[in-house]
Design an enzyme around this catalytic site. Structure first.
Site, PDB file in Angstrom:
ATOM      1  N   ARG A  52     104.558  82.225 -13.485  1.00 10.26           N
ATOM      2  CA  ARG A  52     105.627  81.347 -13.898  1.00 10.26           C
ATOM      3  C   ARG A  52     105.220  80.049 -13.873  1.00 10.26           C
ATOM      4  O   ARG A  52     105.622  79.066 -14.682  1.00 10.26           O
ATOM      5  CB  ARG A  52     106.895  81.661 -12.952  1.00 10.26           C
ATOM      6  N   TYR A  76     120.133  71.168 -35.505  1.00  8.95           N
ATOM      7  CA  TYR A  76     120.256  72.662 -35.245  1.00  8.95           C
ATOM      8  C   TYR A  76     121.578  72.965 -34.545  1.00  8.95           C
ATOM      9  O   TYR A  76     121.890  72.219 -33.549  1.00  8.95           O
ATOM     10  CB  TYR A  76     119.281  73.158 -34.672  1.00  8.95           C
ATOM     11  N   ASP A  89     112.507  67.057 -33.035  1.00  8.54           N
ATOM     12  CA  ASP A  89     112.498  68.616 -33.239  1.00  8.54           C
ATOM     13  C   ASP A  89     111.706  68.721 -34.727  1.00  8.54           C
ATOM     14  O   ASP A  89     112.170  68.277 -35.613  1.00  8.54           O
ATOM     15  CB  ASP A  89     113.691  69.293 -33.301  1.00  8.54           C
ATOM     16  N   LYS A 130     109.627  79.958 -35.390  1.00  9.06           N
ATOM     17  CA  LYS A 130     109.540  80.056 -37.026  1.00  9.06           C
ATOM     18  C   LYS A 130     108.257  79.806 -37.636  1.00  9.06           C
ATOM     19  O   LYS A 130     107.374  80.757 -37.443  1.00  9.06           O
ATOM     20  CB  LYS A 130     110.482  78.557 -37.150  1.00  9.06           C
TER      21      LYS A 130
HETATM   22  C1  PLP Z   1     115.372  77.976 -34.577  1.00 10.71           C
HETATM   23  C2  PLP Z   1     115.487  76.662 -34.278  1.00 10.71           C
HETATM   24  C3  PLP Z   1     115.665  75.997 -32.779  1.00 10.71           C
HETATM   25  C4  PLP Z   1     115.842  76.866 -31.778  1.00 10.71           C
HETATM   26  O1  PLP Z   1     114.502  77.783 -31.569  1.00 10.71           O
HETATM   27  P1  PLP Z   1     114.655  79.324 -30.985  1.00 10.71           P
HETATM   28  O2  PLP Z   1     113.489  79.589 -30.981  1.00 10.71           O
HETATM   29  O3  PLP Z   1     115.503  80.226 -31.859  1.00 10.71           O
HETATM   30  O4  PLP Z   1     115.336  79.352 -29.400  1.00 10.71           O
HETATM   31  C5  PLP Z   1     115.782  74.802 -32.837  1.00 10.71           C
HETATM   32  N1  PLP Z   1     115.503  73.701 -33.755  1.00 10.71           N
HETATM   33  C6  PLP Z   1     115.264  74.109 -35.090  1.00 10.71           C
HETATM   34  C7  PLP Z   1     115.250  73.195 -36.162  1.00 10.71           C
HETATM   35  C8  PLP Z   1     115.526  75.838 -35.314  1.00 10.71           C
HETATM   36  O5  PLP Z   1     115.343  75.997 -36.767  1.00 10.71           O
END
Ligand code: PLP
Length: 399
Positions: free
Chosen positions: A57, A115, A187, A212
């Site tokens: 962890r 998001y 982000d 992603k």
């Molecule tokens: C999918 C996504 C998230 C969250 O990510 P997870 O891996 O699904 O927890 C945050 N910001 C954006 C722009 C996303 O597309």
């Protein structure tokens, strides 16, 4: 059957195999715990005074290797990127940024085009811990300046915002945040560091949903948080205390995905660009949103911030007939699947109004331009001919 003692010698205390040759692929280290040499070494390891591994962890080789790759991609020492942590999901990377820096009584300024879960993290979860928040249109810098409060400690934006793909003026927004003594959290999921490195424009914290584009194969949930030296120690402690760490196997998969990221992103970006141009001409489609098109509201900003070469692999199109048209598209489509995610090998579509932006009120959706006929396309790495043909066939079948 072997007696119990020899079973223990063979199985519960197996011999350690020393490997002196260099393996052509990174080994996977699933161990939850490591042997310590002495009490003082354990103490120094666990306090972070010396490098090494004690408990998964707190850190494991697969996460450290992947985190360092990502730190370098985000700019490394040249851009003073001091720490890089792999987290269990993109959401835990955002949570980590917030629990690392914020405390009750602080105010967080959110883009009104985040998001959906990011907004919910703040307004449903952190609000219960006594944080204030408000939302603002990040494309309107005067509004942003006016929205900064004396207790604003964080401004949260997306490089390329979902789903209309507005590109943020990261440089100006970081200046505004810093003038107010707040940090800018970016982000960068829709862009990735292979399109833009937000630290170049003054970001303090950068996160990616590795789920992603970065992993790119749709088989891992993972996040990344990178930041500057002043938050490094807090981030390291918070990561373990809040239990947001990653799994070795997932890190191994993501590292393999990362090896092809540049090729994948180049192809997906080209596909998006070609598709945007051809769909913009199509009589069945009302609007096309792609930052690389001169008609996009933030095209100039996209050229500046994204550098004029790559504009991302995402585009959104609007049908005149609302959700009915999107359902018809889904029904007649043979190969382009309705998968409410993005950044995979195959091209997929999503419907923001019923998925990522389902929580919006009618009024907010209208104000933001997220209509029921809006469909988001995440371009994969197929050949351009395949995609053109596929869309042509689908759009013809819709008539
Ligand atoms: C999918 C996504 C998230 C969250 O990510 P997870 O891996 O699904 O927890 C945050 N910001 C954006 C722009 C996303 O597309």
């Amino acid at each position: 059957m072997a007696n119990r003692k020899s079973f223990d010698e063979i199985c519960t205390h197996p011999p350690v195999v020393e490997v002196s040759s260099v393996a052509s692929a990174m080994p996977i280290y699933p161990a939850s715990v490591y042997q310590c040499e002495s009490t003082s070494q354990a103490d120094r390891l666990l306090s972070g005074e010396i490098e090494g591994f004690a408990y998964q962890r707190d850190g494991h080789p697969n996460a450290v290797a992947l985190a360092e790759q990502c730190r370098l991609l985000q700019g490394g020492d040249n851009l003073d990127v001091a720490f890089s942590h792999i987290t269990s999901t993109g959401m835990s990377a955002l949570s980590l940024a917030m629990v690392t820096h914020l405390k009750s009584g602080d105010h967080v300024l959110l883009s009104d085009q985040l998001y959906g879960r990011t907004t919910r993290l703040v307004d449903e979860e952190l609000a219960r811990w006594g944080l204030e928040f408000s939302e603002v249109n990040m494309c309107d810098l005067d509004q942003v300046k006016a929205a900064i409060r004396s207790n604003t400690r964080m401004v949260v934006i997306e490089t390329i915002a979902n789903p209309l793909l507005h590109v943020a003026d990261i440089g100006s927004l970081s200046e505004i945040a810093h003038r107010g003594n707040a940090k800018l959290l970016v982000d960068n999921t829709f862009a990735t560091p292979l399109v833009v490195r937000p630290f170049e424009f003054g970001a303090d914290l950068v996160m990616e949903s590795m789920t992603k584009i970065m992993n790119g194969h749709g088989d891992v949930m993972m996040g990344l948080l990178c930041g500057k030296a002043d938050l490094a120690k807090r981030a390291r402690d918070a990561l373990s205390s809040w239990g947001m760490t990653s799994s070795p196997f997932d890190c191994w998969l993501a590292s393999r995905g990362l090896a092809t990221a540049d090729l994948r992103i180049a192809r997906a970006n080209e596909n998006a660009s070609c598709l945007a141009k051809s769909l913009a001409e199509h009589p069945r489609i009302k609007n096309v949103y792609f930052p690389g098109l001169p008609t996009h509201p933030t095209h100039e900003m996209a050229q500046q911030v994204l550098g004029g070469q790559r504009f991302g692999g995402m585009l959104s199109i609007e049908f005149p007939g609302g959700a009915k048209d999107v359902d018809l598209f889904i029904k007649v489509s043979q190969k382009i699947a309705f998968c409410p995610s993005l950044g995979e090998i195959a091209t997929t579509i999503s419907h923001p109004r019923s998925t990522s932006h389902r929580g919006l009120s009618e009024e907010s959706a209208k104000r933001l331009g997220i209509s029921p006929g809006l469909m988001r396309i995440s371009c994969g790495i197929e050949s351009h001919e395949f995609l053109e043909d596929e869309f042509k066939t689908i759009l013809e079948a819709m008539d």
